[in-house]
Design a protein around this motif. Sequence first.
Motif: not given
Length: 349
Positions: A217-223, A227-229, A253-255, A259-260
Amino acid sequence: RDAYKKLNLAFSSNQFWTRQRLRAKSYDDTRLDSGRVKGIQSGVFGKVVAPVGEVIRLALLGRHDKVAKAYVRLLRASGIDGSFVEEVLSDVYKPLADRVERATESLSQELRSGDQTKSHYKNLLTRFKKDAALDLSVMIKVGDLPGYAEEHARDTAAAFLRELSIDAFNNADDHKTSQNALELANAIVDSQSDKERYKQDLSQIKHAIEFNPLFQKLRNNLNAENYTAALKVVTEIIEKGGDEDGDLDQLQRSLRTRLATSLHNQAVECANNGNPGRARRLLQDALRYEGDAEGREIIQNTIAAIGKRPGQIAQLGGAVVGGIVALVLRLFVAAVVLFIIGVILESCR
């Protein structure tokens, strides 16, 4: 057993051989020295013990572990000099060990054939259990004997199973075969250092299997650059204890910084379009995400700048931070993908 003890008494008696040496000395015959006596004993005991070693070899090859074990006990309880017994027992495992290693080598070649399907890996494990695991089970039941044939066969077979586990996990996402192969390797391996390493590998595989859905799930959201998800998923993994090495903490931290940065740039655009109220709200949200001191300073400077001066608010700081974070995230996407497909294990080739 009784016959062995009587034979041992006859040919190992110090009194008997002392009388024979004295008799030889009385005839000035110097040939019967201690070395000659040892040679006579060795010849007799070797001929008597050797057939029992053959019985043990045949019992091992026939997978009659109870028979082999009984004859090993017989030899060790015979009273015959231990060096003769050890010499015979040092050879009994070799034919069985050779059979295990031939089967393992054949399966290893097929493992490297290029077929990366689940059925291929499952078939290799099934055949290993049929062709080699039964022999290895006999070795383990009979126990450690002199010589290195048994230890080498067990460690070689375990190394193949570890390689099979890694390939099944990495190439076919076959968690069941991967875990079963490594559990079998851990039960077979003789080397204590390898046993500890395999136990650690098994723990990592179980960990990866447990968290694999979340990592997917994380990989899919990153691809998808959602970034919020992705941040929500990373936080969930960390809270559940899935960040053993601390890599995901850095990704989190990078995410947050990504987002910021995005919110900061949106706020600057709103301010420049004459909507300072929305700009301030976006910047307050950006502060909640940003944990880096330098990033927070940039956001706070932008908040202070809104309202004090009309016209264009500079975006340079936010754009630079955004560019850096985007690069970091691209690297993390690659790292997370590698983690998901099995970098948790080192290749044994």
